[in-house]
Enzyme design. Structure first.
Site, mmCIF file in Angstrom:
data_model
loop_
_atom_site.group_PDB
_atom_site.id
_atom_site.type_symbol
_atom_site.label_atom_id
_atom_site.label_comp_id
_atom_site.label_asym_id
_atom_site.label_seq_id
_atom_site.Cartn_x
_atom_site.Cartn_y
_atom_site.Cartn_z
ATOM 1 N N HIS A 202 -3.619 -7.580 -11.619
ATOM 2 C CA HIS A 202 -4.468 -7.928 -10.470
ATOM 3 C C HIS A 202 -3.623 -8.345 -9.263
ATOM 4 O O HIS A 202 -4.085 -9.102 -8.405
ATOM 5 C CB HIS A 202 -5.449 -9.059 -10.813
ATOM 6 C CG HIS A 202 -6.284 -8.802 -12.021
ATOM 7 N ND1 HIS A 202 -7.484 -8.131 -11.980
ATOM 8 C CD2 HIS A 202 -6.074 -9.114 -13.326
ATOM 9 C CE1 HIS A 202 -7.990 -8.047 -13.206
ATOM 10 N NE2 HIS A 202 -7.152 -8.635 -14.034
ATOM 11 N N SER A 332 11.748 2.731 12.446
ATOM 12 C CA SER A 332 10.929 2.357 13.592
ATOM 13 C C SER A 332 11.605 2.792 14.875
ATOM 14 O O SER A 332 12.831 2.763 14.992
ATOM 15 C CB SER A 332 10.704 0.842 13.611
ATOM 16 O OG SER A 332 10.060 0.440 14.807
ATOM 17 N N LYS A 338 15.126 -1.374 11.011
ATOM 18 C CA LYS A 338 14.034 -1.285 10.037
ATOM 19 C C LYS A 338 14.130 0.029 9.265
ATOM 20 O O LYS A 338 14.380 1.081 9.830
ATOM 21 C CB LYS A 338 12.685 -1.358 10.733
ATOM 22 C CG LYS A 338 11.489 -1.518 9.781
ATOM 23 C CD LYS A 338 10.198 -1.652 10.580
ATOM 24 C CE LYS A 338 9.031 -2.043 9.681
ATOM 25 N NZ LYS A 338 8.755 -1.043 8.645
ATOM 26 N N GLU A 345 6.291 7.508 0.408
ATOM 27 C CA GLU A 345 5.157 7.721 1.313
ATOM 28 C C GLU A 345 4.844 9.208 1.449
ATOM 29 O O GLU A 345 3.674 9.614 1.450
ATOM 30 C CB GLU A 345 5.458 7.113 2.684
ATOM 31 C CG GLU A 345 5.417 5.587 2.683
ATOM 32 C CD GLU A 345 5.831 4.998 4.032
ATOM 33 O OE1 GLU A 345 6.170 5.779 4.948
ATOM 34 O OE2 GLU A 345 5.822 3.761 4.150
#
Length: 482
Positions: A202, A332, A338, A345
Site C-alpha cells: 500500500h 530538464s 536534473k 518512462e
C-alpha cells in the site's frame, strides 16, 4: 531493383485493365489496376506514416505464400513450368525486400485484405512479365488472378500471411528480447540476494525484503510472459489457407493447402500448421486475440516493474533513493543537473500503446460475421506494432537501465531498520497488542523499534531479553520463513 520504362518514359502513366475497366497506373510501379483503384478509394491516413501503410512483414509473408502456392500448383499440374519459374523469381525479390516501394496501400481498406492481396498479385505478375522480357500493361502471360492467385482467395491468403508474420516476429524478435531482459533481472537478483531493504505494501512500510527477492520477482514476471507467448504459439500458427472464399475450399485442388503449408513452414522455419477447422479459422481470428492478450499481460508486467524502478530510484535527496538509475539524458531544460528515469518512462508509454492496441484487436476480433472476420488488416498491424515496440523496449530496458542499476545499500538497510514494521517478529514473544504499542510509540517519538521496546519497559519487566530483542530485530532474518 529493376525499374521499368514503359513507352519510353518513366513519368508517363501506362493503362491497365481489370474487371471494372481501364485505369492509369504509374509507369515505374509494378502494381496494377486494382492497386491503383485502392489508392484512390482508400485515401485514409498518410502514406508517410508507417502505422498507416501495410506492414512489410505481412507483404513478405504473402510473397512466401505466393511462391509456395506456385510450386504446389505446378506439382499438381495446374501451372506450367515457365510461369512457375517467373512467379517464384518475382516472389523471391519481394521476400528479399527489393520491391517494397511497390506496396503503397494503406491498412485502411476492406477488412479481408483483398486490396493488399491483389497488390502482391499484381506486383509479382508485372515483375514476372518483365523478367520474361515483356512489357507491363500488355496482355498478361502471367496473370495476377489466374496464375499468381491460383487456388487461393484473399479470405484465406491474407489472414494466413498475418499469422505467419505474427508468429515470425514473436519467435525471432519478442521472445529473444524478453529472455535478454529476464537474464539482466536475474543477474541483479543474484547480486543483491542479501541486500536487505524495507518492504512496502500500500506504499507503506512493511516487513523487510531483499532487493534480490524483488528483482527475482520481476524476472519471474518476464519468464511467465515468455511462457504465455509460447503456449499461445500453436494456436496462432494455425492458418486458414485452403478454405478459399468461405472455408469450403472451393477452387482448390485436393492436397493443395497441406503441401503449401508444408513448404511455407519449411521456407520460413516457423511451426505453421493447417487449421483444424476452416470455418473457425476464417470466421474468427481468436488466435490473434489470444496473442494480443499475452502482449497485454506483458505490458501490465512491465508497467509494474518500471513503476517500481522509478519509485526506488526517486530522489536523489527527497525520494526513496534506494537505486541509482543510469544517467542518460539531461532531465530538464530549466533545472541544471536534473536527470530522469527516461527509459522506464519510455517503456511505460510503449505499454500504454500496447494496451490500446489490444483493445483494437479485441474489438476487431469480435467483428467476424458468419464466414469471415472483416477487420484483419488492423488486427495484424496492431499486433505487429505491439510486438515491435515491446521487443525494442525490453532490450533497451535491459541494456540502458537494468544492467547499470546501482543500489544504495547503506540507505536500503537503514530504511529497513527504521521501519516500524520490523516489530512483527516480536508478536511471537510479547504478543500482537504489545508489539503494536511499540510500533506506535516508535513512530510518534521518532525512535527505532529497539529503542521504543526498551523505553516502554519491556526489557526491564523481563518480558523480553536484550538478546531476544536483537535476534528478533535482525532485518535480514526477516526476509525468509522462521
Amino acid at each position: 531493383m529493376a525499374t521499368t520504362q514503359t513507352n519510353g518514359s518513366v513519368g508517363r502513366p501506362r493503362v491497365e485493365t481489370d474487371s471494372m475497366g481501364k485505369i492509369d497506373v504509374p509507369a515505374d510501379k509494378y502494381y496494377g489496376a486494382q492497386s491503383a483503384r485502392s489508392l484512390i478509394h482508400f485515401d485514409i491516413g498518410d502514406d508517410s506514416t508507417p502505422r498507416d501503410v501495410m506492414p512489410r512483414e505481412i507483404i513478405r509473408a504473402m510473397a512466401q505464400l505466393k511462391k509456395a502456392a506456385a510450386l504446389v500448383n505446378r506439382d499438381l499440374g495446374k501451372l506450367d513450368e515457365e510461369k512457375t519459374k517467373l512467379i517464384t523469381e518475382a516472389a523471391d525479390e519481394v521476400i528479399a525486400g527489393k520491391l517494397y516501394e511497390h506496396f503503397p496501400l494503406r491498412v485502411w481498406q476492406t477488412g479481408s485484405g483483398t486490396q493488399t492481396n491483389m497488390n502482391v498479385n499484381e506486383v509479382i505478375s508485372n515483375r514476372a512479365i518483365e523478367l520474361a522480357g515483356g512489357e507491363m500493361g500488355s496482355k498478361k502471360p502471367v496473370h495476377p488472378n489466374d496464375h499468381v492467385n491460383m487456388s487461393q482467395s484473399s479470405n484465406d491468403v491474407f489472414p494466413t500471411s498475418v499469422h505467419v508474420a505474427v508468429v515470425g516476429d514473436l519467435i525471432h524478435n519478442l521472445i529473444p528480447s524478453l529472455d535478454h531482459l529476464a537474464v539482466a533481472l536475474e543477474a541483479k537478483a543474484k547480486l543483491w540476494a542479501t541486500a536487505v531493504k524495507s518492504g512496502r505494501t500500500h506504499l507503506m512500510d512493511a516487513t523487510p525484503v531483499t532487493l534480490g527477492q524483488e528483482f527475482g520477482g520481476y524476472a519471474r514476471q518476464i519468464r511467465l510472459a515468455i511462457e504465455r507467448v509460447q503456449s499461445a504459439l500453436p494456436r496462432i500458427a494455425e492458418v486458414p489457407l485452403g478454405g478459399t472464399a468461405v472455408g469450403t475450399g472451393i477452387n482448390t485442388p485436393v492436397g493443395f493447402p497441406q503441401q503449401v503449408i508444408a513448404l511455407l513452414a519449411e521456407s520460413s522455419g516457423l511451426p505453421i500448421t493447417e487449421a483444424v477447422d476452416h470455418f473457425e479459422a476464417q470466421g474468427a481470428r481468436d488466435g490473434l486475440v489470444e496473442a494480443s492478450g499475452a502482449l497485454r499481460v506483458l505490458a501490465v508486467s512491465l508497467i509494474k516493474i518500471c513503476n517500481d524502478l522509478r519509485w526506488m530510484g526517486s530522489g536523489p535527496n527527497t525520494g526513496l533513493g534506494e537505486l541509482h538509475i543510469p544517467d542518460l539524458q539531461p532531465g530538464s531544460s530549466i533545472m541544471p543537473g536534473k536527470v530522469n528515469p527516461v527509459v522506464p518512462e519510455a517503456t511505460l508509454m510503449v505499454c500504454w500503446r500496447v494496451i490500446g492496441n489490444d483493445a483494437t484487436v479485441a474489438w476487431a476480433g469480435a467483428s467476424g460475421n458468419f464466414e469471415l472476420n472483416v477487420a484483419i488488416p488492423v488486427m495484424g498491424t496492431a499486433l505487429l506494432e505491439s510486438i515491435r515496440l515491446l521487443s525494442n523496449a525490453a532490450t533497451l530496458l535491459a541494456d540502458k537501465t537494468i544492467d547499470g542499476l546501482q543500489a544504495n545499500l547503506e540507505r536500503t538497510r537503514a530504511q529497513a531498520e527504521s521501519s516500524p514494521a520490523i516489530v512483527t517478529p516480536l508478536n511471537k514473544i510479547i504478543g500482537y497488542e504489545a508489539a503494536a504499542k511499540i510500533a506506535k510509540h516508535s513512530v510518534s517519538h521518532g525512535q527505532t523499534v529497539r529503542e521504543a521496546t526498551i523505553a516502554l519497559g519491556f526489557v526491564e519487566r523481563g518480558e523480553i531479553t536484550l538478546e531476544q530483542l536483537d535476534k528478533a530485530l535482525d532485518v535480514l532474518s526477516m526476509t525468509h520463513p522462521g
